[in-house]
Scaffold this active site. Structure first.
Site, mmCIF file in Angstrom:
data_model
loop_
_atom_site.group_PDB
_atom_site.id
_atom_site.type_symbol
_atom_site.label_atom_id
_atom_site.label_comp_id
_atom_site.label_asym_id
_atom_site.label_seq_id
_atom_site.Cartn_x
_atom_site.Cartn_y
_atom_site.Cartn_z
ATOM 1 N NE ARG A 1 30.007 98.492 54.390
ATOM 2 C CZ ARG A 1 29.647 99.666 54.882
ATOM 3 N NH1 ARG A 1 30.067 100.769 54.287
ATOM 4 N NH2 ARG A 1 28.884 99.754 55.960
ATOM 5 C CG HIS B 1 29.900 93.589 52.011
ATOM 6 N ND1 HIS B 1 29.210 94.777 52.113
ATOM 7 C CD2 HIS B 1 29.951 93.085 53.261
ATOM 8 C CE1 HIS B 1 28.849 94.976 53.363
ATOM 9 N NE2 HIS B 1 29.285 93.968 54.084
ATOM 10 C CG HIS C 1 28.476 100.434 60.600
ATOM 11 N ND1 HIS C 1 29.653 99.837 61.004
ATOM 12 C CD2 HIS C 1 28.138 99.826 59.435
ATOM 13 C CE1 HIS C 1 30.000 98.912 60.130
ATOM 14 N NE2 HIS C 1 29.099 98.886 59.168
ATOM 15 C CE LYS D 1 22.005 98.845 54.462
ATOM 16 N NZ LYS D 1 22.212 97.728 55.410
ATOM 17 N NE ARG E 1 25.672 99.700 53.995
ATOM 18 C CZ ARG E 1 25.685 100.699 54.868
ATOM 19 N NH1 ARG E 1 25.794 101.957 54.426
ATOM 20 N NH2 ARG E 1 25.584 100.469 56.167
ATOM 21 C CE1 TYR F 1 35.236 95.623 58.950
ATOM 22 C CE2 TYR F 1 33.786 97.179 60.056
ATOM 23 C CZ TYR F 1 34.030 96.288 59.031
ATOM 24 O OH TYR F 1 33.060 96.051 58.085
#
Length: 357
Positions: free
Chosen positions: A308, A305, A331, A229, A205, A340
């Site tokens: 990515r 983004h 993730h 995160k 990210r 994807y």
């Protein structure tokens, strides 16, 4: 609704409101007579998500509660579109959920631009970007739908090499008549290329990339220590070409940006202001930089983004290992990564048909 349930919902809303700017509190207070307590609570939660995204994208440095109204006035349609992508692809929100959050924002922006009044009897907000935002008509979302939204905005196959080469060599030809922009590009080219290559070669990210410090880099193992995160530390592998471009940048970083070893940030901005202080590059500055390259390259929908997404699409196509891709991207839910597997399906269908003919 039973009065006790109503009081309970309003109390929950009040507990969340203290975390939001004053103008949001004013809007919720105004809306109490017009909307149900449940709607007000949902609005408040949606605003927390939105304002947290603004901070993560570099629109404001500081606490959520302190975000000035001028930040809302500066937003462009492309910014709101990126927020929608964030909801869809990072939070795995269905279109109807995205539309609901957009509706909450539209109500807030309408109040701020049409109903509110400052001391001079003018609205707080002079410009309402949410007017431009259309809903998806609550169409059901599938992975194929989301993949289709991404596919036209990412780099595919040879475009990845072409874009990297454009940043390194081609862009300066498009701005050769603008001395100011050209000088800025020449000073920052190695940095820009390293940043873009790093996302293309790792899937990180932009916020994770900008947060890198020098001691996060392990060049021998081609790995980076990344803060995900929730402040979770993770190890991310980067491609050989990303490492090559990063190494080239680091060789000129200290002299070009006039820093000492006390400055630990990897990606820096050029010294500005009377003090000539060099700071860590901001997410917002990186996004604007990317917009210039993408527009000149002829792919204005491309963003940090989308780089990515580009990495993830290429990785899945070459490795077909969803579990490894999930870990690489950071993730928490493999269902988010599943998208994807649907990008490039059209190319595969054409290949099959060609082989069959």
């Amino acid at each position: 609704m039973h009065i006790d349930e109503r009081k309970k919902l309003l109390k929950r809303t009040e507990s969340k409101l203290i975390q939001l700017p004053w103008y949001v509190k004013e809007f919720i207070e105004y809306s109490k007579r017009k909307r149900s307590p449940n709607t007000l609570l949902n609005y408040t939660l949606d605003y927390i998500t939105f304002f947290d995204w603004l901070i993560s994208e570099g629109f404001y440095k500081g606490e959520r509660v302190d975000i000035p109204i001028e930040v809302l006035e500066s937003l462009r349609f492309s910014d709101i579109d990126r927020f929608g992508d964030f909801l869809s692809f990072e939070h795995n929100n269905a279109p109807e959920s995205v539309d609901r959050k957009y509706a909450a924002l539209k109500s807030l922006f309408h109040y701020l631009s049409q109903i509110s009044e400052d001391e001079h009897n003018f609205p707080y907000l002079k410009r309402n970007v949410m007017i431009k935002v259309q809903s998806s008509n609550n169409e059901k979302s599938t992975l194929e739908d989301k993949a289709a939204r991404i596919e036209n905005k990412i780099l595919l196959d040879d475009e990845i090499f072409d874009f990297r080469l454009f940043v390194a060599e081609g862009f300066k030809e498009t701005i050769k008549d603008n001395r100011r922009i050209l000088n800025s590009h020449l000073k920052n080219m190695e940095r820009d290329l390293a940043l873009i290559s790093l996302i293309l070669g790792s899937g990180m990210r932009i916020s994770e990339t900008i947060a890198l410090d020098l001691n996060d880099i392990d060049r021998l193992k081609s790995k980076l220590s990344v803060t995900r995160k929730g402040n979770k530390k993770d190890s991310v592998t980067i491609s050989d070409i990303a490492l090559q471009d990063l190494t080239s940048y680091l060789q000129i970083r200290e002299s070009r940006y006039h820093v000492t070893e006390q400055q630990t940030a990897v990606f820096l901005s050029l010294p500005t202001g009377p003090s000539g202080k060099t700071n860590r590059l901001t997410v917002r500055a990186a996004q604007k930089m990317m917009e210039r390259y993408a527009k000149a390259f002829g792919k204005p929908g491309l963003s940090m983004h989308k780089l990515r997404h580009t990495f993830a699409t290429k990785y899945n196509k070459e490795n077909n290992n969803l579990g490894a891709l999930k870990e690489q991207l950071g993730h928490t839910d493999v269902n988010v990564t599943m998208i994807y597997t649907h990008i490039g399906n059209e190319d595969r269908r054409k290949s099959v048909n060609k082989a069959d003919s």
